[in-house]
Design a protein around this motif. Structure first.
Motif, PDB file in Angstrom:
ATOM      1  N   PHE A 150      38.846  36.550 100.905  1.00 13.50           N
ATOM      2  CA  PHE A 150      37.551  36.342 100.249  1.00 13.50           C
ATOM      3  C   PHE A 150      37.215  37.531  99.343  1.00 13.50           C
ATOM      4  O   PHE A 150      36.702  37.362  98.233  1.00 13.50           O
ATOM      5  CB  PHE A 150      36.432  36.150 101.281  1.00 13.50           C
ATOM      6  N   GLY A 154      37.925  37.504  94.826  1.00 13.28           N
ATOM      7  CA  GLY A 154      36.695  37.525  94.034  1.00 13.28           C
ATOM      8  C   GLY A 154      35.645  36.538  94.494  1.00 13.28           C
ATOM      9  O   GLY A 154      34.635  36.338  93.804  1.00 13.28           O
ATOM     10  N   CYS A 155      35.846  35.905  95.640  1.00 14.54           N
ATOM     11  CA  CYS A 155      34.833  34.962  96.155  1.00 14.54           C
ATOM     12  C   CYS A 155      33.484  35.669  96.290  1.00 14.54           C
ATOM     13  O   CYS A 155      32.429  35.105  96.004  1.00 14.54           O
ATOM     14  CB  CYS A 155      35.236  34.409  97.521  1.00 14.54           C
ATOM     15  N   SER A 165      25.826  32.153  95.671  1.00 17.19           N
ATOM     16  CA  SER A 165      26.154  30.833  95.112  1.00 17.19           C
ATOM     17  C   SER A 165      26.376  29.824  96.223  1.00 17.19           C
ATOM     18  O   SER A 165      27.010  30.123  97.240  1.00 17.19           O
ATOM     19  CB  SER A 165      27.431  30.923  94.270  1.00 17.19           C
ATOM     20  N   GLY A 166      25.860  28.627  96.021  1.00 15.05           N
ATOM     21  CA  GLY A 166      26.028  27.564  97.007  1.00 15.05           C
ATOM     22  C   GLY A 166      25.364  27.877  98.341  1.00 15.05           C
ATOM     23  O   GLY A 166      25.654  27.219  99.340  1.00 15.05           O
ATOM     24  N   SER A 184      27.382  22.297 105.186  1.00  9.35           N
ATOM     25  CA  SER A 184      27.553  22.539 103.753  1.00  9.35           C
ATOM     26  C   SER A 184      26.258  22.204 103.019  1.00  9.35           C
ATOM     27  O   SER A 184      25.510  21.325 103.445  1.00  9.35           O
ATOM     28  CB  SER A 184      28.700  21.648 103.261  1.00  9.35           C
ATOM     29  N   CYS A 187      27.748  19.177 100.422  1.00 12.10           N
ATOM     30  CA  CYS A 187      28.149  17.961 101.154  1.00 12.10           C
ATOM     31  C   CYS A 187      27.485  18.035 102.517  1.00 12.10           C
ATOM     32  O   CYS A 187      28.111  18.396 103.526  1.00 12.10           O
ATOM     33  CB  CYS A 187      29.668  17.893 101.283  1.00 12.10           C
ATOM     34  N   ARG A 192      30.993  23.402 106.879  1.00  7.64           N
ATOM     35  CA  ARG A 192      31.841  24.219 106.016  1.00  7.64           C
ATOM     36  C   ARG A 192      33.177  24.478 106.710  1.00  7.64           C
ATOM     37  O   ARG A 192      34.220  24.388 106.073  1.00  7.64           O
ATOM     38  CB  ARG A 192      31.137  25.526 105.683  1.00  7.64           C
ATOM     39  N   SER A 220      31.832  17.687  96.597  1.00  7.34           N
ATOM     40  CA  SER A 220      30.832  17.880  95.539  1.00  7.34           C
ATOM     41  C   SER A 220      31.181  19.160  94.781  1.00  7.34           C
ATOM     42  O   SER A 220      31.886  20.026  95.305  1.00  7.34           O
ATOM     43  CB  SER A 220      29.413  17.983  96.099  1.00  7.34           C
ATOM     44  N   GLY A 221      30.717  19.257  93.537  1.00  8.07           N
ATOM     45  CA  GLY A 221      30.851  20.494  92.761  1.00  8.07           C
ATOM     46  C   GLY A 221      32.268  20.796  92.313  1.00  8.07           C
ATOM     47  O   GLY A 221      33.146  19.936  92.280  1.00  8.07           O
TER      48      GLY A 221
HETATM   49  C1  HEC Z   1      32.059  32.368  89.653  1.00  7.76           C
HETATM   50  C2  HEC Z   1      31.322  32.229  90.902  1.00  7.76           C
HETATM   51  C3  HEC Z   1      32.075  31.727  92.129  1.00  7.76           C
HETATM   52  C4  HEC Z   1      33.249  32.216  92.649  1.00  7.76           C
HETATM   53  C5  HEC Z   1      34.133  33.331  92.132  1.00  7.76           C
HETATM   54  C6  HEC Z   1      33.499  31.452  93.846  1.00  7.76           C
HETATM   55  N1  HEC Z   1      32.520  30.512  94.033  1.00  7.76           N
HETATM   56 FE1  HEC Z   1      32.389  29.194  95.596  1.00  7.76          FE
HETATM   57  N2  HEC Z   1      30.710  28.371  94.747  1.00  7.76           N
HETATM   58  C7  HEC Z   1      30.118  28.815  93.580  1.00  7.76           C
HETATM   59  C8  HEC Z   1      28.988  27.923  93.269  1.00  7.76           C
HETATM   60  C9  HEC Z   1      28.061  28.054  92.053  1.00  7.76           C
HETATM   61  C10 HEC Z   1      28.939  26.961  94.301  1.00  7.76           C
HETATM   62  C11 HEC Z   1      27.947  25.777  94.449  1.00  7.76           C
HETATM   63  C12 HEC Z   1      28.318  24.642  93.477  1.00  7.76           C
HETATM   64  C13 HEC Z   1      29.649  24.016  93.751  1.00  7.76           C
HETATM   65  O1  HEC Z   1      29.896  23.597  94.909  1.00  7.76           O
HETATM   66  O2  HEC Z   1      30.472  23.918  92.832  1.00  7.76           O
HETATM   67  C14 HEC Z   1      30.046  27.277  95.211  1.00  7.76           C
HETATM   68  C15 HEC Z   1      30.318  26.559  96.369  1.00  7.76           C
HETATM   69  C16 HEC Z   1      31.282  26.928  97.315  1.00  7.76           C
HETATM   70  C17 HEC Z   1      31.484  26.281  98.562  1.00  7.76           C
HETATM   71  C18 HEC Z   1      30.672  25.105  99.114  1.00  7.76           C
HETATM   72  C19 HEC Z   1      29.402  25.605  99.792  1.00  7.76           C
HETATM   73  C20 HEC Z   1      28.604  24.471 100.407  1.00  7.76           C
HETATM   74  O3  HEC Z   1      27.833  24.769 101.329  1.00  7.76           O
HETATM   75  O4  HEC Z   1      28.727  23.314  99.966  1.00  7.76           O
HETATM   76  C21 HEC Z   1      32.526  26.897  99.177  1.00  7.76           C
HETATM   77  C22 HEC Z   1      33.112  26.558 100.559  1.00  7.76           C
HETATM   78  C23 HEC Z   1      32.971  27.944  98.305  1.00  7.76           C
HETATM   79  N3  HEC Z   1      32.199  27.934  97.176  1.00  7.76           N
HETATM   80  C24 HEC Z   1      34.023  28.787  98.584  1.00  7.76           C
HETATM   81  C25 HEC Z   1      34.509  29.741  97.683  1.00  7.76           C
HETATM   82  C26 HEC Z   1      35.668  30.562  97.935  1.00  7.76           C
HETATM   83  C27 HEC Z   1      36.510  30.506  99.210  1.00  7.76           C
HETATM   84  C28 HEC Z   1      35.843  31.335  96.840  1.00  7.76           C
HETATM   85  C29 HEC Z   1      36.960  32.322  96.561  1.00  7.76           C
HETATM   86  C30 HEC Z   1      38.300  31.804  96.675  1.00  7.76           C
HETATM   87  C31 HEC Z   1      34.780  31.017  95.899  1.00  7.76           C
HETATM   88  N4  HEC Z   1      33.995  30.040  96.461  1.00  7.76           N
HETATM   89  C32 HEC Z   1      34.596  31.638  94.671  1.00  7.76           C
HETATM   90  C33 HEC Z   1      30.480  29.895  92.811  1.00  7.76           C
HETATM   91  C34 HEC Z   1      31.636  30.647  92.993  1.00  7.76           C
END
Ligand code: HEC
Length: 248
Positions: A150, A154-155, A165-166, A184, A187, A192, A220-221
């Motif tokens: 994570f 860059g998460c 985010s999210g 989630s 969803c 999650r 979603s997303g």
């Molecule tokens: C540039 C910003 C960005 C990065 C980098 C990013 N995310 Fe996200 N993530 C988001 C956003 C905005 C959402 C909500 C919208 C969507 O689901 O697309 C989200 C949603 C999620 C969700 C769903 C959350 C939910 O409750 O529905 C998960 C799981 C998640 N991200 C995991 C990760 C992981 C693991 C990484 C790294 C590998 C990561 N994200 C990297 C912006 C980011």
């Protein structure tokens, strides 16, 4: 409780034996009725599985001991263990009306995935109840293996801070509570991470990180990480193994 009792012939026997007071004070007041009635329950009416422990196992040479808890188990019932490699029938090492212990041949299972454990009636016929058991290829823990992914992928550039985010905070110290058995946002009917269940329909984290490479959209997303960054295949597998092994 309601589910396990509905349509259960042992219930009416119990109620007749114990009288109307039982209806008011609860079936538990009628001591001993459950075990003896379920011993005759070879057809498995009302059989349910409420939990599997551990939720996931790691592929190994030695069999793993797995306990199922539930209702209306009975002597003579067996477990059908189904995976992408086929189905194996297992005779439990012990059975009571509410628990079964099975020795799972771990070396014969597909790794990084899951198997379905189904309780089969002693009298033959269709499965009575089923549950998922995760099968990890490699033991992974959040602290030793997954948090670093994570951080390095860059998460946490988006999933951190006062308004992550999210609604998902993936920073160390927060990520376990934010992920495990937590609904989630996108969803909302799904967790999650469901420990031991790495199916996309059960763990949104797995759904999101597989969305791009599989060509099947997330529930979603966007895929995660979003367009512009990627997560390596080994990191994806490590996260799946972590969920399959029980999300420890
Ligand atoms: C540039 C910003 C960005 C990065 C980098 C990013 N995310 Fe996200 N993530 C988001 C956003 C905005 C959402 C909500 C919208 C969507 O689901 O697309 C989200 C949603 C999620 C969700 C769903 C959350 C939910 O409750 O529905 C998960 C799981 C998640 N991200 C995991 C990760 C992981 C693991 C990484 C790294 C590998 C990561 N994200 C990297 C912006 C980011």
């Amino acid at each position: 409780m309601d589910e396990s009792l509905s349509g259960d012939s042992s219930r009416s026997r119990t109620i007749r034996r114990c009288g109307l007071i039982v209806l008011l004070s609860g079936l538990a007041a009628c001591g001993g009725g459950g075990a003896s009635s379920s011993a005759n329950n070879t057809g498995g009416t009302g059989t349910t599985i409420s939990s599997v422990s551990p939720a996931g196992i790691v592929v190994a040479a030695t069999p793993a001991t797995v306990s199922l808890t539930g209702n209306n188990f009975a002597a003579g019932m067996t477990i059908a263990m189904s995976s992408s490699l086929g189905t194996t029938r297992i005779t439990p090492t012990s059975v009571t009306s509410t628990s079964m212990v099975v020795s799972v041949p771990v070396s014969t299972l597909p790794s990084g995935n899951y198997v379905t454990l189904s309780v089969m009636p002693a009298s033959g016929g269709a499965a009575l109840a089923s549950a998922i058991l995760g099968v990890a290829g490699t033991a992974r823990t959040l602290a030793a293996d997954i948090q670093a992914i994570f951080d390095n992928a860059g998460c946490t550039s988006c999933h951190a801070g006062a308004v992550p985010s999210g609604g998902l905070d993936l920073t160390g110290g927060s990520s376990a509570a934010a992920l495990i058995n937590r609904n989630s946002v996108g969803c909302a009917t799904r967790f999650r991470v469901t420990p031991g269940d790495p199916r996309r329909s059960s763990s949104v984290l797995v759904d999101k990180i597989q969305a791009r490479s599989s060509g099947v959209a997330a529930c979603s997303g966007n895929p995660m990480p979003p367009p512009g960054s990627t997560l390596g295949a080994q990191d994806i597998q490590a996260i799946i193994d972590w969920v399959a092994g029980g999300a420890n």
